[in-house]
Design a protein around this motif. Structure first.
Motif, PDB file in Angstrom:
ATOM      1  N   VAL A  55       0.870  -1.175   0.000  1.00  0.00           N
ATOM      2  CA  VAL A  55       0.000   0.000   0.000  1.00  0.00           C
ATOM      3  C   VAL A  55       0.906   1.223   0.000  1.00  0.00           C
ATOM      4  CG1 VAL A  55      -1.936   1.148   1.137  1.00  0.00           C
ATOM      5  CG2 VAL A  55      -1.595  -1.322   1.445  1.00  0.00           C
ATOM      6  N   HIS A  56       0.743   2.079  -0.987  1.00  0.00           N
ATOM      7  CA  HIS A  56       1.684   3.189  -1.111  1.00  0.00           C
ATOM      8  C   HIS A  56       1.033   4.374  -1.811  1.00  0.00           C
ATOM      9  CE1 HIS A  56       2.274   2.310  -5.448  1.00  0.00           C
ATOM     10  NE2 HIS A  56       2.198   1.032  -5.074  1.00  0.00           N
ATOM     11  N   GLN A  57       1.709   5.494  -1.718  1.00  0.00           N
ATOM     12  CA  GLN A  57       1.298   6.649  -2.504  1.00  0.00           C
ATOM     13  C   GLN A  57       1.636   6.386  -3.970  1.00  0.00           C
ATOM     14  OE1 GLN A  57      -0.064   8.849  -0.538  1.00  0.00           O
ATOM     15  NE2 GLN A  57      -0.652  10.447  -1.987  1.00  0.00           N
ATOM     16  N   ASP A  58       0.752   6.811  -4.853  1.00  0.00           N
ATOM     17  CA  ASP A  58       0.984   6.618  -6.282  1.00  0.00           C
ATOM     18  C   ASP A  58       2.051   7.608  -6.748  1.00  0.00           C
ATOM     19  OD1 ASP A  58       0.659   5.729  -8.902  1.00  0.00           O
ATOM     20  OD2 ASP A  58      -0.853   7.253  -9.322  1.00  0.00           O
ATOM     21  N   GLN A  59       3.304   7.180  -6.672  1.00  0.00           N
ATOM     22  CA  GLN A  59       4.443   8.052  -6.978  1.00  0.00           C
ATOM     23  C   GLN A  59       5.381   7.375  -7.968  1.00  0.00           C
ATOM     24  OE1 GLN A  59       5.250  11.181  -5.974  1.00  0.00           O
ATOM     25  NE2 GLN A  59       3.393  11.452  -4.758  1.00  0.00           N
ATOM     26  N   LEU A  60       6.009   8.166  -8.798  1.00  0.00           N
ATOM     27  CA  LEU A  60       6.987   7.657  -9.752  1.00  0.00           C
ATOM     28  C   LEU A  60       8.119   6.951  -9.019  1.00  0.00           C
ATOM     29  CD1 LEU A  60       7.816   7.677 -12.784  1.00  0.00           C
ATOM     30  CD2 LEU A  60       9.163   9.735 -12.274  1.00  0.00           C
ATOM     31  N   GLY A  61       8.477   5.768  -9.470  1.00  0.00           N
ATOM     32  CA  GLY A  61       9.607   5.044  -8.901  1.00  0.00           C
ATOM     33  C   GLY A  61       9.245   4.007  -7.863  1.00  0.00           C
ATOM     34  N   LEU A  62       7.968   3.977  -7.393  1.00  0.00           N
ATOM     35  CA  LEU A  62       7.596   3.016  -6.354  1.00  0.00           C
ATOM     36  C   LEU A  62       7.630   1.581  -6.870  1.00  0.00           C
ATOM     37  CD1 LEU A  62       6.705   2.943  -3.367  1.00  0.00           C
ATOM     38  CD2 LEU A  62       6.980   5.222  -4.311  1.00  0.00           C
ATOM     39  N   VAL A  63       7.117   1.365  -8.075  1.00  0.00           N
ATOM     40  CA  VAL A  63       7.120   0.009  -8.623  1.00  0.00           C
ATOM     41  C   VAL A  63       8.554  -0.463  -8.838  1.00  0.00           C
ATOM     42  CG1 VAL A  63       6.505  -1.394 -10.627  1.00  0.00           C
ATOM     43  CG2 VAL A  63       4.843   0.212  -9.674  1.00  0.00           C
ATOM     44  N   ALA A  64       9.427   0.435  -9.288  1.00  0.00           N
ATOM     45  CA  ALA A  64      10.837   0.082  -9.467  1.00  0.00           C
ATOM     46  C   ALA A  64      11.477  -0.288  -8.135  1.00  0.00           C
ATOM     47  CB  ALA A  64      11.590   1.248 -10.111  1.00  0.00           C
ATOM     48  N   HIS A  65      11.095   0.430  -7.071  1.00  0.00           N
ATOM     49  CA  HIS A  65      11.608   0.117  -5.734  1.00  0.00           C
ATOM     50  C   HIS A  65      11.193  -1.298  -5.322  1.00  0.00           C
ATOM     51  CE1 HIS A  65      12.328   0.291  -1.423  1.00  0.00           C
ATOM     52  NE2 HIS A  65      11.031   0.109  -1.196  1.00  0.00           N
ATOM     53  N   ILE A  66       9.929  -1.647  -5.547  1.00  0.00           N
ATOM     54  CA  ILE A  66       9.424  -2.963  -5.157  1.00  0.00           C
ATOM     55  C   ILE A  66      10.129  -4.066  -5.943  1.00  0.00           C
ATOM     56  CG2 ILE A  66       7.374  -4.443  -5.129  1.00  0.00           C
ATOM     57  CD1 ILE A  66       5.735  -1.784  -4.796  1.00  0.00           C
ATOM     58  N   THR A  67      10.239  -3.901  -7.241  1.00  0.00           N
ATOM     59  CA  THR A  67      10.880  -4.934  -8.054  1.00  0.00           C
ATOM     60  C   THR A  67      12.366  -5.068  -7.742  1.00  0.00           C
ATOM     61  OG1 THR A  67      11.170  -3.331  -9.854  1.00  0.00           O
ATOM     62  CG2 THR A  67       9.213  -4.737  -9.929  1.00  0.00           C
ATOM     63  N   ALA A  68      13.009  -3.957  -7.374  1.00  0.00           N
ATOM     64  CA  ALA A  68      14.428  -4.022  -7.012  1.00  0.00           C
ATOM     65  C   ALA A  68      14.629  -4.845  -5.745  1.00  0.00           C
ATOM     66  CB  ALA A  68      14.978  -2.613  -6.822  1.00  0.00           C
ATOM     67  N   VAL A  69      13.722  -4.686  -4.785  1.00  0.00           N
ATOM     68  CA  VAL A  69      13.819  -5.464  -3.543  1.00  0.00           C
ATOM     69  C   VAL A  69      13.608  -6.945  -3.835  1.00  0.00           C
ATOM     70  CG1 VAL A  69      12.757  -5.897  -1.302  1.00  0.00           C
ATOM     71  CG2 VAL A  69      13.125  -3.538  -2.072  1.00  0.00           C
ATOM     72  N   LEU A  70      12.600  -7.255  -4.639  1.00  0.00           N
ATOM     73  CA  LEU A  70      12.341  -8.660  -4.972  1.00  0.00           C
ATOM     74  C   LEU A  70      13.518  -9.268  -5.725  1.00  0.00           C
ATOM     75  CD1 LEU A  70       8.587  -8.361  -6.043  1.00  0.00           C
ATOM     76  CD2 LEU A  70       9.483  -9.298  -3.914  1.00  0.00           C
ATOM     77  N   SER A  71      14.117  -8.496  -6.619  1.00  0.00           N
ATOM     78  CA  SER A  71      15.286  -8.968  -7.354  1.00  0.00           C
ATOM     79  C   SER A  71      16.457  -9.201  -6.405  1.00  0.00           C
ATOM     80  CB  SER A  71      15.665  -7.951  -8.427  1.00  0.00           C
ATOM     81  OG  SER A  71      16.847  -8.335  -9.100  1.00  0.00           O
ATOM     82  N   HIS A  72      16.613  -8.315  -5.430  1.00  0.00           N
ATOM     83  CA  HIS A  72      17.683  -8.456  -4.444  1.00  0.00           C
ATOM     84  C   HIS A  72      17.596  -9.796  -3.714  1.00  0.00           C
ATOM     85  CE1 HIS A  72      20.403  -7.381  -1.128  1.00  0.00           C
ATOM     86  NE2 HIS A  72      19.474  -7.840  -0.310  1.00  0.00           N
ATOM     87  N   PHE A  73      16.362 -10.242  -3.450  1.00  0.00           N
ATOM     88  CA  PHE A  73      16.164 -11.504  -2.733  1.00  0.00           C
ATOM     89  C   PHE A  73      16.043 -12.696  -3.687  1.00  0.00           C
ATOM     90  CE2 PHE A  73      14.967  -8.596   0.665  1.00  0.00           C
ATOM     91  CZ  PHE A  73      15.469  -9.228   1.786  1.00  0.00           C
ATOM     92  N   GLY A  74      16.165 -12.462  -4.982  1.00  0.00           N
ATOM     93  CA  GLY A  74      16.096 -13.557  -5.946  1.00  0.00           C
ATOM     94  C   GLY A  74      14.703 -14.132  -6.114  1.00  0.00           C
ATOM     95  N   VAL A  75      13.690 -13.290  -5.928  1.00  0.00           N
ATOM     96  CA  VAL A  75      12.303 -13.746  -6.037  1.00  0.00           C
ATOM     97  C   VAL A  75      11.835 -13.630  -7.481  1.00  0.00           C
ATOM     98  CG1 VAL A  75       9.924 -13.262  -5.350  1.00  0.00           C
ATOM     99  CG2 VAL A  75      11.767 -13.130  -3.660  1.00  0.00           C
ATOM    100  N   ASN A  76      11.215 -14.698  -7.994  1.00  0.00           N
ATOM    101  CA  ASN A  76      10.699 -14.695  -9.361  1.00  0.00           C
ATOM    102  C   ASN A  76       9.229 -14.261  -9.363  1.00  0.00           C
ATOM    103  OD1 ASN A  76      11.019 -15.282 -12.234  1.00  0.00           O
ATOM    104  ND2 ASN A  76       9.530 -16.915 -11.868  1.00  0.00           N
ATOM    105  N   ILE A  77       8.917 -13.200 -10.084  1.00  0.00           N
ATOM    106  CA  ILE A  77       7.560 -12.662 -10.127  1.00  0.00           C
ATOM    107  C   ILE A  77       6.723 -13.447 -11.130  1.00  0.00           C
ATOM    108  CG2 ILE A  77       6.162 -10.639 -10.706  1.00  0.00           C
ATOM    109  CD1 ILE A  77       8.535  -8.900  -9.849  1.00  0.00           C
ATOM    110  N   ALA A  78       5.560 -13.940 -10.645  1.00  0.00           N
ATOM    111  CA  ALA A  78       4.622 -14.622 -11.538  1.00  0.00           C
ATOM    112  C   ALA A  78       3.649 -13.621 -12.158  1.00  0.00           C
ATOM    113  CB  ALA A  78       3.854 -15.708 -10.780  1.00  0.00           C
ATOM    114  N   PHE A  79       3.065 -12.768 -11.318  1.00  0.00           N
ATOM    115  CA  PHE A  79       2.138 -11.733 -11.782  1.00  0.00           C
ATOM    116  C   PHE A  79       2.373 -10.472 -10.952  1.00  0.00           C
ATOM    117  CE2 PHE A  79      -0.028 -15.849 -12.106  1.00  0.00           C
ATOM    118  CZ  PHE A  79      -0.284 -15.905 -13.463  1.00  0.00           C
ATOM    119  N   MET A  80       2.195  -9.326 -11.594  1.00  0.00           N
ATOM    120  CA  MET A  80       2.349  -8.052 -10.889  1.00  0.00           C
ATOM    121  C   MET A  80       1.351  -7.056 -11.459  1.00  0.00           C
ATOM    122  SD  MET A  80       5.807  -5.837 -10.240  1.00  0.00           S
ATOM    123  CE  MET A  80       5.830  -4.444  -9.103  1.00  0.00           C
TER     124      MET A  80
END
Length: 222
Positions: free
Chosen positions: A154-179
């Motif tokens: 849950v977040h404010q609709d701001q530029l860069g938030l989705v990139a922040h989320i995907t960067a964290v998931l990538s850091h942990f080696g998580v494979n995204i099925a749907f987003m």
């Protein structure tokens, strides 16, 4: 046409009598209680369509309350969910609504309140065979099934938030099925739902939360 497996036809292991009215109801409430922090002290279930007409006779009320208590569909404690909820000090109400008709026939709104006084509204739809869809979180229309391990941000609709989320998931080696991203309106509250393959490692919630525009992070494991 979508292909159906034998499990779709027979439904999950469950406390009966109906996969739509009991198993599906339990799954909806189980997912709902995962989305609010801390013990729940009060819950109001507003039932629509066939849920509103048959909730008592088909055990939908017990199943909803059992799911809210954290019971899986085959947990025999669902039969005693009224008593267990009362013993835990949870206030609960069931309100049938037969005036709203432009809604899935097996739908329920669950308004929850936790010990901190935080409230959350979840709308769920039972699709048959124990499968469900969460279609609303508070005032935002969403869509997810709970079949995958999921992160809801849950977040404010701001530029860069989705990139922040995907960067964290990538850091942990998580494979995204749907987003998918859902929002009230541009620049307002938004919900990013990420369904992933496998389990979610520890530390993801804290790292995603480390952003000024992130209000809450929910981790939901099936």
């Amino acid at each position: 046409m979508a292909q159906l497996s034998a499990f779709d036809v027979l439904g999950p292991n469950m406390i009966g009598p109906s996969s739509s009215h009991t198993a599906g109801a339990a799954v909806i409430a189980y997912l709902a209680q995962k989305m609010i922090n801390g013990p729940i002290i009060k819950a109001t279930f507003t039932l629509y369509g066939s849920f509103a007409h048959t909730y008592s006779g088909h055990g939908t009320d017990r199943a909803l309350l059992g799911g809210l208590l954290g019971f899986h569909t085959d947990d025999k404690r669902i039969r005693d969910s009224f008593r267990i909820a009362s013993e835990r000090g949870i206030e609960y109400h069931f309100i049938p609504n037969d005036t709203v008709t432009d809604i899935h026939p097996n739908s329920v709104d669950i308004l929850m309140e936790n010990e901190a006084g935080t409230t959350m509204l979840i709308r769920g739809e039972s699709l048959g065979g124990g499968k469900v869809r969460i279609s609303r979180i508070n005032n935002v229309e969403v869509e997810f099934t709970g079949e995958y391990s999921s992160v809801i941000v849950v977040h404010q609709d701001q530029l860069g938030l989705v990139a922040h989320i995907t960067a964290v998931l990538s850091h942990f080696g998580v494979n995204i099925a749907f987003m998918r991203l859902f929002r009230e309106s541009r620049g307002q509250t938004a919900y990013t739902l990420v369904e992933v393959d496998g389990d979610l490692p520890k530390g993801i919630k804290e790292m995603i939360s480390d952003n000024h525009y992130v209000h809450d992070v929910m981790i939901i494991e099936p």
